[in-house]
Design an enzyme around this catalytic site. Sequence first.
Site, mmCIF file in Angstrom:
data_model
loop_
_atom_site.group_PDB
_atom_site.id
_atom_site.type_symbol
_atom_site.label_atom_id
_atom_site.label_comp_id
_atom_site.label_asym_id
_atom_site.label_seq_id
_atom_site.Cartn_x
_atom_site.Cartn_y
_atom_site.Cartn_z
ATOM 1 C CE LYS A 26 0.751 1.327 4.485
ATOM 2 N NZ LYS A 26 1.461 2.574 4.894
ATOM 3 C CG ASP A 29 -1.291 0.499 8.319
ATOM 4 O OD1 ASP A 29 -2.015 1.421 8.731
ATOM 5 O OD2 ASP A 29 -0.110 0.666 7.953
#
Length: 289
Positions: free
Chosen positions: A18, A143
């Site tokens: 990401k 996350d």
Amino acid sequence: MPPSPLLNEALVLPAPAKLNRLLHITGRRADGYHDLQTLFQFLDIGDTLTLCSREDGAIRLAPRLPGVETEDNLVVRAARLLQVASGCRLGADIHLDKHLPLGGGLGGGSSDAATTLLGLDTLWGLGLSQARLAELGLSLGADVPVFVHGHAAWAEGVGERLTPVELDTPWFVVIHPGVTVSTPAVFGAAQLTRHTPPITMARALQGGAGSWTNDCEPTVRALYPKVAHVLDWLAIRAPAMLTGTGACVFGRLGSETQADRLLAEVPEGWQAFKARGLNRSPLHAALGR
């Protein structure tokens, strides 16, 4: 009724990287954690996990990552957490093909954990909801939920309050300067900006990529001169930014050809790769979710 477990099958699944396309720190909580506003987007590159069921309940991970005890690896922790939460008596052999640098700000460990949760939910035939898997994932790291939900997102809180968004999907060149950045050191630094005024998601999206910044970047620059050097080198050639707390930095390009040209200029000694931004996780595409 949940689906039957896949006892004799192997699942080969991606664990995508990401980027934090924007990262604002809007406050510090009494518990020491920070309130954030961020834009998460996936990349078409990452780690790969191969998962096979075991009937004896054991969790086996290979190979061992240098400097990480196996029981501390988020993959093993995610598998054991899922066993306890579901009451499942099955185990798993898990092979982790690691491509993403450790501590690079690309979410590799969190993504590996999310792939483990989603993959074993399928392999063991548990049928847990995505919301429940994200709840479990949050206990492993802030996350993890975005990787479980699998869509580019505007995130608030510690990063767990997610709203799906559609972002532009440019090509990126990502560079790792060869240093390890300590997230606790960055968040504990006296000079870190902690009171950026909150903005709305609509305002962030309306401003566009040219207005997006990372509040951690000045602190990482000060603490890690090699990261500052890479950022300065990259900024001459493309809009450049730090992802997460680093150490990776990324440049945004308009085409794959431009990314290839920039990649060819990267000095020897820096780990670099090109990747395309994605709004849907390739993990979810692989699982048909």
